[in-house]
Motif scaffolding. Structure first.
Motif, PDB file in Angstrom:
ATOM      1  N   CYS A  81       0.567  -1.150  -0.011  1.00  0.00           N
ATOM      2  CA  CYS A  81       0.070   0.085   0.472  1.00  0.00           C
ATOM      3  C   CYS A  81       1.385   0.877  -0.029  1.00  0.00           C
ATOM      4  O   CYS A  81       1.712   1.571   0.964  1.00  0.00           O
ATOM      5  N   VAL A  82       1.106   2.394  -1.650  1.00  0.00           N
ATOM      6  CA  VAL A  82       1.525   3.691  -1.054  1.00  0.00           C
ATOM      7  C   VAL A  82       1.143   4.017  -0.599  1.00  0.00           C
ATOM      8  O   VAL A  82      -0.584   4.537  -0.965  1.00  0.00           O
ATOM      9  N   VAL A  83       1.372   5.094   0.666  1.00  0.00           N
ATOM     10  CA  VAL A  83       1.044   6.182   1.480  1.00  0.00           C
ATOM     11  C   VAL A  83       1.620   7.722   0.627  1.00  0.00           C
ATOM     12  O   VAL A  83       3.013   7.511   0.833  1.00  0.00           O
ATOM     13  N   GLU A  84       1.118   8.911   1.025  1.00  0.00           N
ATOM     14  CA  GLU A  84       2.117   9.614   1.503  1.00  0.00           C
ATOM     15  C   GLU A  84       2.897   9.632   2.380  1.00  0.00           C
ATOM     16  O   GLU A  84       4.228  10.630   2.512  1.00  0.00           O
ATOM     17  N   GLY A  85       2.434   9.621   3.545  1.00  0.00           N
ATOM     18  CA  GLY A  85       3.753   9.541   4.701  1.00  0.00           C
ATOM     19  C   GLY A  85       2.989   8.922   5.898  1.00  0.00           C
ATOM     20  O   GLY A  85       1.908   7.965   5.544  1.00  0.00           O
ATOM     21  N   VAL A  86       3.862   9.142   6.971  1.00  0.00           N
ATOM     22  CA  VAL A  86       3.726   8.134   8.395  1.00  0.00           C
ATOM     23  C   VAL A  86       2.812   7.613   8.699  1.00  0.00           C
ATOM     24  O   VAL A  86       1.890   6.955   8.964  1.00  0.00           O
ATOM     25  N   ALA A  87       1.728   9.268   9.124  1.00  0.00           N
ATOM     26  CA  ALA A  87       0.982   9.522   9.222  1.00  0.00           C
ATOM     27  C   ALA A  87      -0.275   8.489   8.964  1.00  0.00           C
ATOM     28  O   ALA A  87      -1.716   7.698   9.514  1.00  0.00           O
ATOM     29  N   ASP A  88      -0.393   8.902   7.172  1.00  0.00           N
ATOM     30  CA  ASP A  88      -1.273   7.831   6.298  1.00  0.00           C
ATOM     31  C   ASP A  88      -1.159   6.022   6.302  1.00  0.00           C
ATOM     32  O   ASP A  88      -2.139   5.345   6.443  1.00  0.00           O
ATOM     33  N   LEU A  89      -0.070   5.755   6.908  1.00  0.00           N
ATOM     34  CA  LEU A  89      -0.082   3.901   6.934  1.00  0.00           C
ATOM     35  C   LEU A  89      -0.267   3.964   8.637  1.00  0.00           C
ATOM     36  O   LEU A  89      -1.227   3.272   9.417  1.00  0.00           O
ATOM     37  N   TRP A  90      -0.015   5.364   9.423  1.00  0.00           N
ATOM     38  CA  TRP A  90      -0.859   4.601  11.187  1.00  0.00           C
ATOM     39  C   TRP A  90      -2.117   4.803  11.253  1.00  0.00           C
ATOM     40  O   TRP A  90      -2.609   3.941  11.371  1.00  0.00           O
ATOM     41  N   ALA A  91      -2.497   5.323  10.568  1.00  0.00           N
ATOM     42  CA  ALA A  91      -4.400   5.486  10.600  1.00  0.00           C
ATOM     43  C   ALA A  91      -4.761   4.320   9.566  1.00  0.00           C
ATOM     44  O   ALA A  91      -5.800   4.431  10.296  1.00  0.00           O
ATOM     45  N   LEU A  92      -4.070   4.107   8.285  1.00  0.00           N
ATOM     46  CA  LEU A  92      -4.605   3.094   7.854  1.00  0.00           C
ATOM     47  C   LEU A  92      -4.297   1.472   8.915  1.00  0.00           C
ATOM     48  O   LEU A  92      -5.353   0.572   8.654  1.00  0.00           O
ATOM     49  N   GLU A  93      -2.930   1.486   9.329  1.00  0.00           N
ATOM     50  CA  GLU A  93      -3.032   0.369  10.398  1.00  0.00           C
ATOM     51  C   GLU A  93      -4.234   0.437  11.894  1.00  0.00           C
ATOM     52  O   GLU A  93      -4.398  -0.431  12.444  1.00  0.00           O
ATOM     53  N   ARG A  94      -4.426   1.479  11.923  1.00  0.00           N
ATOM     54  CA  ARG A  94      -5.868   1.536  13.131  1.00  0.00           C
ATOM     55  C   ARG A  94      -7.111   1.060  12.589  1.00  0.00           C
ATOM     56  O   ARG A  94      -8.367   0.821  13.322  1.00  0.00           O
ATOM     57  N   HIS A  96      -7.465  -1.159  10.821  1.00  0.00           N
ATOM     58  CA  HIS A  96      -7.275  -3.240  11.363  1.00  0.00           C
ATOM     59  C   HIS A  96      -8.023  -3.885  10.047  1.00  0.00           C
ATOM     60  O   HIS A  96      -8.371  -5.032  10.117  1.00  0.00           O
ATOM     61  N   VAL A  97      -8.063  -2.873   9.086  1.00  0.00           N
ATOM     62  CA  VAL A  97      -8.424  -3.560   7.285  1.00  0.00           C
ATOM     63  C   VAL A  97      -7.748  -4.298   6.215  1.00  0.00           C
ATOM     64  O   VAL A  97      -7.531  -5.128   5.865  1.00  0.00           O
ATOM     65  N   TYR A  98      -6.443  -3.678   6.449  1.00  0.00           N
ATOM     66  CA  TYR A  98      -5.306  -3.921   5.815  1.00  0.00           C
ATOM     67  C   TYR A  98      -4.120  -4.803   7.095  1.00  0.00           C
ATOM     68  O   TYR A  98      -3.724  -4.336   7.817  1.00  0.00           O
ATOM     69  N   ARG A  99      -3.963  -5.988   6.174  1.00  0.00           N
ATOM     70  CA  ARG A  99      -2.411  -7.199   6.899  1.00  0.00           C
ATOM     71  C   ARG A  99      -1.149  -6.572   5.740  1.00  0.00           C
ATOM     72  O   ARG A  99      -0.462  -7.645   5.501  1.00  0.00           O
ATOM     73  N   GLY A 100      -1.320  -5.816   4.753  1.00  0.00           N
ATOM     74  CA  GLY A 100      -0.376  -5.972   3.966  1.00  0.00           C
ATOM     75  C   GLY A 100       1.076  -5.315   4.047  1.00  0.00           C
ATOM     76  O   GLY A 100       0.985  -5.368   5.948  1.00  0.00           O
ATOM     77  N   ARG A 101       2.009  -4.876   3.370  1.00  0.00           N
ATOM     78  CA  ARG A 101       3.003  -4.376   3.899  1.00  0.00           C
ATOM     79  C   ARG A 101       2.741  -2.704   2.864  1.00  0.00           C
ATOM     80  O   ARG A 101       1.677  -2.249   2.186  1.00  0.00           O
ATOM     81  N   TYR A 102       3.338  -2.204   3.387  1.00  0.00           N
ATOM     82  CA  TYR A 102       3.415  -0.363   2.773  1.00  0.00           C
ATOM     83  C   TYR A 102       4.674   0.342   1.830  1.00  0.00           C
ATOM     84  O   TYR A 102       6.069  -0.234   2.154  1.00  0.00           O
ATOM     85  N   HIS A 103       4.480   1.240   1.598  1.00  0.00           N
ATOM     86  CA  HIS A 103       5.962   2.465   0.858  1.00  0.00           C
ATOM     87  C   HIS A 103       5.450   3.824   1.139  1.00  0.00           C
ATOM     88  O   HIS A 103       4.470   3.419   0.534  1.00  0.00           O
ATOM     89  N   ILE A 104       6.053   4.216   1.758  1.00  0.00           N
ATOM     90  CA  ILE A 104       6.207   5.950   1.918  1.00  0.00           C
ATOM     91  C   ILE A 104       7.005   6.653   0.643  1.00  0.00           C
ATOM     92  O   ILE A 104       8.163   6.605   1.085  1.00  0.00           O
ATOM     93  N   LEU A 105       6.236   7.566   0.066  1.00  0.00           N
ATOM     94  CA  LEU A 105       6.448   8.405  -0.255  1.00  0.00           C
ATOM     95  C   LEU A 105       7.216   9.504   0.333  1.00  0.00           C
ATOM     96  O   LEU A 105       8.250  10.016  -0.401  1.00  0.00           O
ATOM     97  N   GLY A 106       6.735   9.653   0.833  1.00  0.00           N
ATOM     98  CA  GLY A 106       7.235  10.927   1.886  1.00  0.00           C
ATOM     99  C   GLY A 106       6.959  12.478   1.185  1.00  0.00           C
ATOM    100  O   GLY A 106       7.364  12.752   1.381  1.00  0.00           O
ATOM    101  N   SER A 107       5.938  12.339   0.428  1.00  0.00           N
ATOM    102  CA  SER A 107       5.181  13.426  -0.851  1.00  0.00           C
ATOM    103  C   SER A 107       4.497  12.945  -1.927  1.00  0.00           C
ATOM    104  O   SER A 107       4.549  12.441  -1.771  1.00  0.00           O
TER     105      SER A 107
END
Length: 197
Positions: A81-94, A96-107
């Motif tokens: 799951c490609v996200v813009e920032g760490v806050a987006d990753l944390w929101a998706l983890e909260r 509890h519907v996605y169990r894959g990996r992430y990649h943060i673009l930084g912007s």
């Protein structure tokens, strides 16, 4: 009001998102009046975090271990799951519907802000896709002009891998009344409509 040390502390707190000078003053007063040494404990916790927390070299998440706990978890699905920032990753983890990996673009890409592809963590994403099999790439980018431009650019760059690519659905939020939504949100929701169950 209370010396330069207090004013500096209030000034630092007021720079945090969602806090202004009045809220910062209330927080500082609460910490100073805490009988259990709230300000000293906060300072210790901040110092410990500053020493231990770093960016994961795999996905870009913040953690005290490298790779981060998410990247090190062996039972994660082979999806990214490609996200813009760490806050987006944390929101998706909260959620509890996605169990894959992430990649943060930084912007996101922005011609106005002078951010091009070289300013985003795209090269590490491409390296990850070449190194290990991935079942799906999910673009979870903001519903903004910059997010759309970034999603379009990534779609073009990722075509050569032949990996299924998807984007998060956009539209009417839960509890949202149609009469208060903007035209763009309504149009997107109508175009992305699904079957009624």
């Amino acid at each position: 009001m209370g010396g330069p040390e207090l004013e500096q502390l209030i000034g630092l707190f007021s720079r945090l998102p969602g806090l202004g000078p009045r809220s910062a003053r209330r927080i500082v007063l609460k910490l100073l009046r805490d009988k259990e040494g709230g300000l000293a404990r906060l300072a210790d916790a901040m110092q410990a975090a500053a020493a231990a927390v770093r960016s994961c070299t795999v996905c870009g998440n913040l953690d005290s271990s490298d790779p981060c706990a998410i990247c090190a978890e062996p039972l994660r699905e082979a999806r990214i799951c490609v996200v813009e920032g760490v806050a987006d990753l944390w929101a998706l983890e909260r959620a509890h519907v996605y169990r894959g990996r992430y990649h943060i673009l930084g912007s996101t890409l922005s011609a106005l802000a002078g951010r091009g592809p070289e300013d985003l963590a795209i090269a590490p994403l491409l390296a990850r896709l070449e190194a290990a099999p991935v079942e799906e790439i999910i673009l979870a980018l903001p519903a903004t002009v910059e997010g759309a431009a970034t999603a379009h650019y990534l779609t073009e760059r990722l075509k050569r891998f032949g990996i299924p690519l998807s984007r998060l659905a956009q539209g009417v939020p839960i509890g949202g009344a149609l009469e208060v939504l903007d035209e763009g949100t309504l149009a997107t929701a109508l175009r992305a409509r699904g079957a009624a169950n």
